[in-house]
Design a protein around this motif. Structure first.
Motif, PDB file in Angstrom:
ATOM      1  N   ILE A 183       0.858  -1.181   0.000  1.00 13.61           N
ATOM      2  CA  ILE A 183       0.000   0.000   0.000  1.00 13.61           C
ATOM      3  C   ILE A 183       0.894   1.231   0.000  1.00 13.61           C
ATOM      4  N   LEU A 184       0.672   2.091  -0.988  1.00 13.48           N
ATOM      5  CA  LEU A 184       1.484   3.287  -1.168  1.00 13.48           C
ATOM      6  C   LEU A 184       1.023   4.425  -0.266  1.00 13.48           C
ATOM      7  N   PRO A 185       1.938   5.258   0.173  1.00 12.12           N
ATOM      8  CA  PRO A 185       1.529   6.493   0.851  1.00 12.12           C
ATOM      9  C   PRO A 185       0.922   7.459  -0.152  1.00 12.12           C
ATOM     10  N   ALA A 186       0.140   8.403   0.322  1.00 12.40           N
ATOM     11  CA  ALA A 186      -0.368   9.451  -0.562  1.00 12.40           C
ATOM     12  C   ALA A 186       0.800  10.306  -1.029  1.00 12.40           C
ATOM     13  N   PHE A 187       0.842  10.584  -2.336  1.00  8.27           N
ATOM     14  CA  PHE A 187       1.939  11.393  -2.852  1.00  8.27           C
ATOM     15  C   PHE A 187       1.791  12.852  -2.441  1.00  8.27           C
ATOM     16  N   SER A 188       0.586  13.368  -2.462  1.00  6.04           N
ATOM     17  CA  SER A 188       0.379  14.768  -2.114  1.00  6.04           C
ATOM     18  C   SER A 188       0.665  15.009  -0.640  1.00  6.04           C
ATOM     19  N   LEU A 189       1.318  16.123  -0.368  1.00  9.40           N
ATOM     20  CA  LEU A 189       1.573  16.505   1.015  1.00  9.40           C
ATOM     21  C   LEU A 189       0.307  17.029   1.688  1.00  9.40           C
ATOM     22  N   PHE A 190      -0.691  17.385   0.880  1.00  9.93           N
ATOM     23  CA  PHE A 190      -1.943  17.927   1.410  1.00  9.93           C
ATOM     24  C   PHE A 190      -2.955  16.806   1.625  1.00  9.93           C
TER      25      PHE A 190
END
Length: 215
Positions: A183-190
């Protein structure tokens, strides 16, 4: 931007985790990421919440840095490239994409990707729904049940809580890996962090601006 790398072996394939919320797959010369949420800041501005355009610009600057570092030829975006239909943030993305005309962008459709055919054509996206199989992996935005193949997904914005001395705590984004999924982390910092409901028997690779470490 400092790019920290951590190679792992999955299904006899070498993948490189990075502290910039994306994975590099050398065999495909592809960056794998999820949950970019282009349009989210413009969506908030539309309803009177002052969100700076620099949030998206910083995300795209990080992505360009990764593309240049790895000399990637393809983006595999595992859902939620977009957030809320057409708005002014799409112009920012269009200007960014014009700088990488030869870059192939493959989108596995996510729950927020409610986009028209004209948007797909505008950005020359290769769209797949609900999944894309590139052996030995199945790419899907929200993990499926009882899959016989190894799934790479996003959607949940995984994070982990690190406890220090004196009851101090910090939440960090992470990659979650089991024998059957990543499971990937969200790319956006927001985006927020989901520190609950991790898969059973998963290894968490948390990261900061200067390192990656297994929790």
């Amino acid at each position: 931007m400092q790019i920290v790398k951590h190679p792992i072996q999955l299904k006899s394939e070498e993948l490189t985790l990075t502290n910039q919320r994306a994975i590099y797959w050398q065999r495909e010369r592809a960056l794998i990421l999820s949950d970019v949420h282009i349009g989210k800041t413009a969506h908030f501005r539309k309803y009177g919440i002052p969100m700076p355009k620099t949030i998206l610009e910083q995300d795209l600057e990080r992505l360009m840095g990764l593309i240049e570092h790895f000399n990637a030829k393809k983006l595999l975006i595992v859902g939620d490239l977009f957030h809320a239909g057409s708005n002014t943030d799409l112009t920012v993305f269009e200007e960014w994409k014009a700088k990488s005309k030869d870059l192939k962008v493959v989108l596995i459709k996510g729950n927020h990707d409610r986009i028209s055919k004209s948007v797909i054509e505008r950005f020359q996206l290769e769209l797949h729904a609900p999944e894309l199989v590139i052996e030995p992996f199945t790419f899907i935005h929200d993990k499926g049940e009882n899959s016989s193949s190894f799934q790479i997904s996003g959607h949940t914005h995984p994070g982990v809580t690190i406890e220090g001395k004196g009851k101090q705590r910090i939440k960090l984004p992470c990659y979650q890996i089991t024998e059957s999924e990543l499971i990937l982390p969200a790319f956006s910092l927001f985006t927020g962090l989901n520190t609950k409901n991790a898969p059973e028997d998963c290894d968490c690779y948390a990261f900061t601006e200067t390192g990656i470490f297994k929790v």
